[in-house]
Design a protein around this motif. Structure first.
Motif, PDB file in Angstrom:
ATOM      1  N   PRO A  25      54.444  37.501  44.185  1.00  0.00           N
ATOM      2  CA  PRO A  25      54.225  38.243  42.935  1.00  0.00           C
ATOM      3  C   PRO A  25      54.348  37.339  41.716  1.00  0.00           C
ATOM      4  CG  PRO A  25      55.596  39.537  44.409  1.00  0.00           C
ATOM      5  CD  PRO A  25      55.430  38.175  45.051  1.00  0.00           C
ATOM      6  N   THR A  26      53.704  37.772  40.631  1.00  0.00           N
ATOM      7  CA  THR A  26      53.611  36.929  39.428  1.00  0.00           C
ATOM      8  C   THR A  26      54.615  37.319  38.348  1.00  0.00           C
ATOM      9  OG1 THR A  26      51.882  38.416  38.692  1.00  0.00           O
ATOM     10  CG2 THR A  26      51.168  36.372  39.749  1.00  0.00           C
ATOM     11  N   SER A  27      55.474  38.280  38.647  1.00  0.00           N
ATOM     12  CA  SER A  27      56.478  38.694  37.664  1.00  0.00           C
ATOM     13  C   SER A  27      57.325  37.499  37.243  1.00  0.00           C
ATOM     14  CB  SER A  27      57.370  39.773  38.293  1.00  0.00           C
ATOM     15  OG  SER A  27      58.425  40.098  37.432  1.00  0.00           O
ATOM     16  N   ILE A  86      44.098  34.840  41.986  1.00  0.00           N
ATOM     17  CA  ILE A  86      45.080  35.909  42.130  1.00  0.00           C
ATOM     18  C   ILE A  86      45.788  35.653  43.451  1.00  0.00           C
ATOM     19  CG2 ILE A  86      45.204  38.405  42.653  1.00  0.00           C
ATOM     20  CD1 ILE A  86      43.109  38.727  40.366  1.00  0.00           C
ATOM     21  N   PRO A  87      47.124  35.757  43.473  1.00  0.00           N
ATOM     22  CA  PRO A  87      47.861  35.326  44.681  1.00  0.00           C
ATOM     23  C   PRO A  87      47.491  36.109  45.940  1.00  0.00           C
ATOM     24  CG  PRO A  87      49.365  35.603  42.825  1.00  0.00           C
ATOM     25  CD  PRO A  87      48.038  36.149  42.379  1.00  0.00           C
ATOM     26  N   ARG A  88      47.212  37.404  45.776  1.00  0.00           N
ATOM     27  CA  ARG A  88      46.815  38.174  46.959  1.00  0.00           C
ATOM     28  C   ARG A  88      45.944  39.358  46.531  1.00  0.00           C
ATOM     29  NH1 ARG A  88      48.151  37.558  52.071  1.00  0.00           N
ATOM     30  NH2 ARG A  88      49.917  36.204  51.559  1.00  0.00           N
ATOM     31  N   ASN A  94      35.113  51.653  52.414  1.00  0.00           N
ATOM     32  CA  ASN A  94      35.065  53.122  52.524  1.00  0.00           C
ATOM     33  C   ASN A  94      36.445  53.747  52.282  1.00  0.00           C
ATOM     34  OD1 ASN A  94      32.255  53.128  53.204  1.00  0.00           O
ATOM     35  ND2 ASN A  94      32.870  52.339  55.224  1.00  0.00           N
ATOM     36  N   GLY A  95      37.167  53.185  51.312  1.00  0.00           N
ATOM     37  CA  GLY A  95      38.455  53.743  50.911  1.00  0.00           C
ATOM     38  C   GLY A  95      39.630  53.273  51.748  1.00  0.00           C
ATOM     39  N   GLU A  96      39.367  52.509  52.808  1.00  0.00           N
ATOM     40  CA  GLU A  96      40.473  52.033  53.639  1.00  0.00           C
ATOM     41  C   GLU A  96      40.811  50.583  53.372  1.00  0.00           C
ATOM     42  OE1 GLU A  96      40.892  52.638  57.893  1.00  0.00           O
ATOM     43  OE2 GLU A  96      40.063  54.649  57.598  1.00  0.00           O
ATOM     44  N   LEU A  97      42.121  50.311  53.253  1.00  0.00           N
ATOM     45  CA  LEU A  97      42.592  48.950  53.053  1.00  0.00           C
ATOM     46  C   LEU A  97      42.416  48.179  54.353  1.00  0.00           C
ATOM     47  CD1 LEU A  97      44.097  46.757  51.436  1.00  0.00           C
ATOM     48  CD2 LEU A  97      46.239  47.880  52.064  1.00  0.00           C
ATOM     49  N   THR A  98      41.483  47.214  54.348  1.00  0.00           N
ATOM     50  CA  THR A  98      41.166  46.520  55.607  1.00  0.00           C
ATOM     51  C   THR A  98      41.666  45.077  55.656  1.00  0.00           C
ATOM     52  OG1 THR A  98      39.006  45.949  54.681  1.00  0.00           O
ATOM     53  CG2 THR A  98      39.112  47.915  56.090  1.00  0.00           C
ATOM     54  N   GLU A  99      41.798  44.425  54.487  1.00  0.00           N
ATOM     55  CA  GLU A  99      42.244  43.030  54.499  1.00  0.00           C
ATOM     56  C   GLU A  99      43.132  42.758  53.288  1.00  0.00           C
ATOM     57  OE1 GLU A  99      38.195  43.556  55.068  1.00  0.00           O
ATOM     58  OE2 GLU A  99      37.985  41.399  54.649  1.00  0.00           O
ATOM     59  N   LYS A 100      44.018  41.765  53.424  1.00  0.00           N
ATOM     60  CA  LYS A 100      44.875  41.339  52.314  1.00  0.00           C
ATOM     61  C   LYS A 100      44.784  39.819  52.132  1.00  0.00           C
ATOM     62  CE  LYS A 100      48.238  45.086  53.107  1.00  0.00           C
ATOM     63  NZ  LYS A 100      49.671  45.412  53.334  1.00  0.00           N
ATOM     64  N   PRO A 101      43.608  39.317  51.764  1.00  0.00           N
ATOM     65  CA  PRO A 101      43.419  37.863  51.701  1.00  0.00           C
ATOM     66  C   PRO A 101      44.006  37.259  50.420  1.00  0.00           C
ATOM     67  CG  PRO A 101      41.412  38.957  51.035  1.00  0.00           C
ATOM     68  CD  PRO A 101      42.383  40.047  51.408  1.00  0.00           C
ATOM     69  N   THR A 102      44.145  35.926  50.424  1.00  0.00           N
ATOM     70  CA  THR A 102      44.598  35.219  49.219  1.00  0.00           C
ATOM     71  C   THR A 102      43.406  34.616  48.479  1.00  0.00           C
ATOM     72  OG1 THR A 102      44.942  33.195  50.489  1.00  0.00           O
ATOM     73  CG2 THR A 102      46.838  34.659  50.231  1.00  0.00           C
ATOM     74  N   ASP A 103      42.221  34.813  48.989  1.00  0.00           N
ATOM     75  CA  ASP A 103      41.004  34.267  48.376  1.00  0.00           C
ATOM     76  C   ASP A 103      39.844  35.181  48.789  1.00  0.00           C
ATOM     77  OD1 ASP A 103      39.983  31.070  47.531  1.00  0.00           O
ATOM     78  OD2 ASP A 103      38.499  32.531  48.201  1.00  0.00           O
ATOM     79  N   ILE A 104      38.953  35.481  47.854  1.00  0.00           N
ATOM     80  CA  ILE A 104      37.836  36.373  48.211  1.00  0.00           C
ATOM     81  C   ILE A 104      36.479  35.711  47.951  1.00  0.00           C
ATOM     82  CG2 ILE A 104      39.082  38.566  47.918  1.00  0.00           C
ATOM     83  CD1 ILE A 104      37.540  38.669  45.082  1.00  0.00           C
ATOM     84  N   THR A 105      36.488  34.377  47.890  1.00  0.00           N
ATOM     85  CA  THR A 105      35.244  33.663  47.609  1.00  0.00           C
ATOM     86  C   THR A 105      34.142  34.060  48.600  1.00  0.00           C
ATOM     87  OG1 THR A 105      36.520  31.827  46.718  1.00  0.00           O
ATOM     88  CG2 THR A 105      34.218  31.373  47.294  1.00  0.00           C
ATOM     89  N   GLU A 106      34.516  34.200  49.872  1.00  0.00           N
ATOM     90  CA  GLU A 106      33.531  34.538  50.911  1.00  0.00           C
ATOM     91  C   GLU A 106      33.030  35.976  50.773  1.00  0.00           C
ATOM     92  OE1 GLU A 106      32.437  32.283  53.249  1.00  0.00           O
ATOM     93  OE2 GLU A 106      33.602  30.882  52.012  1.00  0.00           O
ATOM     94  N   LEU A 107      33.847  36.827  50.112  1.00  0.00           N
ATOM     95  CA  LEU A 107      33.502  38.255  50.012  1.00  0.00           C
ATOM     96  C   LEU A 107      32.713  38.581  48.750  1.00  0.00           C
ATOM     97  CD1 LEU A 107      36.952  39.728  51.116  1.00  0.00           C
ATOM     98  CD2 LEU A 107      34.840  39.706  52.465  1.00  0.00           C
ATOM     99  N   HIS A 250      50.907  41.266  42.348  1.00  0.00           N
ATOM    100  CA  HIS A 250      50.225  39.964  42.367  1.00  0.00           C
ATOM    101  C   HIS A 250      49.092  40.005  41.338  1.00  0.00           C
ATOM    102  CE1 HIS A 250      52.307  40.365  46.176  1.00  0.00           C
ATOM    103  NE2 HIS A 250      52.128  39.083  46.445  1.00  0.00           N
ATOM    104  N   MET A 251      49.448  39.736  40.086  1.00  0.00           N
ATOM    105  CA  MET A 251      48.545  40.007  38.983  1.00  0.00           C
ATOM    106  C   MET A 251      47.709  38.792  38.609  1.00  0.00           C
ATOM    107  SD  MET A 251      49.921  42.897  38.986  1.00  0.00           S
ATOM    108  CE  MET A 251      49.230  43.882  37.671  1.00  0.00           C
ATOM    109  N   PHE A 252      46.708  39.060  37.748  1.00  0.00           N
ATOM    110  CA  PHE A 252      45.924  37.967  37.183  1.00  0.00           C
ATOM    111  C   PHE A 252      46.564  37.532  35.870  1.00  0.00           C
ATOM    112  CE2 PHE A 252      42.440  36.466  34.400  1.00  0.00           C
ATOM    113  CZ  PHE A 252      42.144  35.311  35.105  1.00  0.00           C
ATOM    114  N   ILE A 253      46.738  36.216  35.702  1.00  0.00           N
ATOM    115  CA  ILE A 253      47.366  35.658  34.501  1.00  0.00           C
ATOM    116  C   ILE A 253      46.285  35.183  33.535  1.00  0.00           C
ATOM    117  CG2 ILE A 253      48.792  33.750  33.636  1.00  0.00           C
ATOM    118  CD1 ILE A 253      50.345  34.040  36.365  1.00  0.00           C
ATOM    119  N   THR A 254      46.272  35.768  32.341  1.00  0.00           N
ATOM    120  CA  THR A 254      45.247  35.417  31.346  1.00  0.00           C
ATOM    121  C   THR A 254      45.770  34.357  30.366  1.00  0.00           C
ATOM    122  OG1 THR A 254      45.891  36.947  29.579  1.00  0.00           O
ATOM    123  CG2 THR A 254      44.545  37.853  31.375  1.00  0.00           C
TER     124      THR A 254
END
Lengths: 264, 264
Positions: A25-27, A86-88, A94-107, A250-254
């Protein structure tokens, strides 16, 4: 690493996250800078969601919205890459949580729009600076969050209850808590409600819908702020074919200085 | 009629306009209630324009946006009909002003989205209440407006210079003018600039791009606020096939109390 990160610039922190050196987390990171929630949707839902945020500015205060297909938040952090900084992430199909990746470049897809939405970390910092402690931090828990009887304003397919976060505030600090958070409308702003949980449809403070319960001490009053979980809850509710969000905490830091968004 | 209108409710005023009994500017009507600018665009431009407004909140503060196809501003005036409740409209075809009707019911199409954008009438009322007079009203003119060197933030096809309005303010009143207008971010908020016109690319105060010039007296400083003409100018610039706006000064009257949008 922790010490390095505490003194790092926002760009350095995002680089460390991008390189896989920080997945927590980024807190507490990048004090004095805005952190945001993230919602990524395909362009065909983007107008409705943008309209939803416009109609519900207390729960969905928009900090930045990317051009369709762009993963660069050009107003809030031009050097960032929203696919990796973003850390995670949470990926919903379709509304279901399917993955928890640390990078979504491929998605990432060419029709995606990213929405950065104000986060309560920012006003918590302001409250603490004003001598109003955060019970959930003292007790090492997540802030308690509740679905309320306050409806959001519908926009197209997007609708549902407003979600609030709760912080106990000493009676003597109530006025200051309202003043301090009123300065920051882009991070949820003033409280939605002060006092009886039942007035806004919350039956049991000890049973939050998200996060953890915290102690409310003698002489303290529960204070409720609109919560950035609202847009995620609403978006998840309509089960879009594909949606990506940040993982809670796990937030985005601006690069935006918190003080620069204070309205006075 | 004028006296009746001065004491009428917002709904009664809109009815009088709808029935063709008022086709003049709305300045001075419905004191204490928000008036707005109007921009109507087809849905295929609506996402980009909504994004443009989100990125340029000082010049394009959104008060309400209708669902595609709806002429009911459900948040700001649920009993209104945006096809008839504005005293005069401007119709643009391929960027050219072709008609100035008092009713657009016949022109309304099923894919249209209406944007209601905050108007400076609201903060002028607040300034006057605080003892800061409006020179253009004293001189019976329109407020002077200027294109500046301050670019708006681009969104899709929408881009162009920020337009500002200018009001001379006595040096002793500058601080109060900033304070009073800072309370109202949804109607352009705090000034964009105080002082030398040349600092923001204005070469001659006597030659406004829109409206009329006004006298700046000894001891007064020109103060510039972001102007609701910006979105119209920007939208006209890209010559959309079809666009409808209000005629200058002929605003939409909402049910929203001005004080309710004061941030503190």
């Amino acid at each position: 690493m922790m010490n390095d990160m505490m003194n790092a610039t926002t760009d350095e922190i995002r680089q460390a996250i991008r390189q896989g050196n920080w997945d927590k987390p980024t807190s507490g990171l990048a004090n004095g800078f805005l952190q945001t929630n993230l919602v990524i949707l395909p362009k065909d839902m983007a107008f409705e969601f943008l309209l939803f945020c416009q109609r519900n500015p207390k729960s969905c205060p928009l900090i930045d919205v990317t051009d369709p297909g762009s993963y660069t938040p050009s107003l809030s952090a031009p050097s960032a890459d929203l696919r990796s900084d973003i850390p995670r992430y949470h990926v919903y199909r379709n509304g279901e949580l399917t993955e928890k990746p640390t990078d979504i470049t491929e998605l990432w897809q060419d029709d995606m729009v990213a929405f950065l939405i104000g986060c309560s970390f920012t006003f918590e910092e302001a409250l603490v600076k004003n001598g109003i402690p955060m019970r959930h931090n003292e007790e090492g828990r997540n802030v308690p969050m509740y679905k309320t009887s306050i409806p959001t304003v519908k926009a197209g397919r997007f609708e549902g209850p407003t979600v609030v976060s709760m912080r106990p505030v000493a009676e003597k600090d109530l006025v200051r808590a309202v003043q301090v958070t009123s300065r920051f409308p882009t991070v949820h702003g003033a409280p939605l409600h002060i006092g009886h949980p039942s007035s806004i449809g919350i039956t049991d403070l000890d049973q939050p819908d998200y996060g953890d319960s915290v102690t409310v001490k003698e002489g303290e009053v529960p204070v409720f702020w609109a919560c950035g979980v609202t847009p995620q809850a609403v978006a998840a509710h309509i089960k879009p074919p594909f949606m990506i969000t940040h993982a809670p905490g796990h937030m985005f830091i601006t690069d935006i200085k918190t003080e620069s968004v204070g309205v006075i």
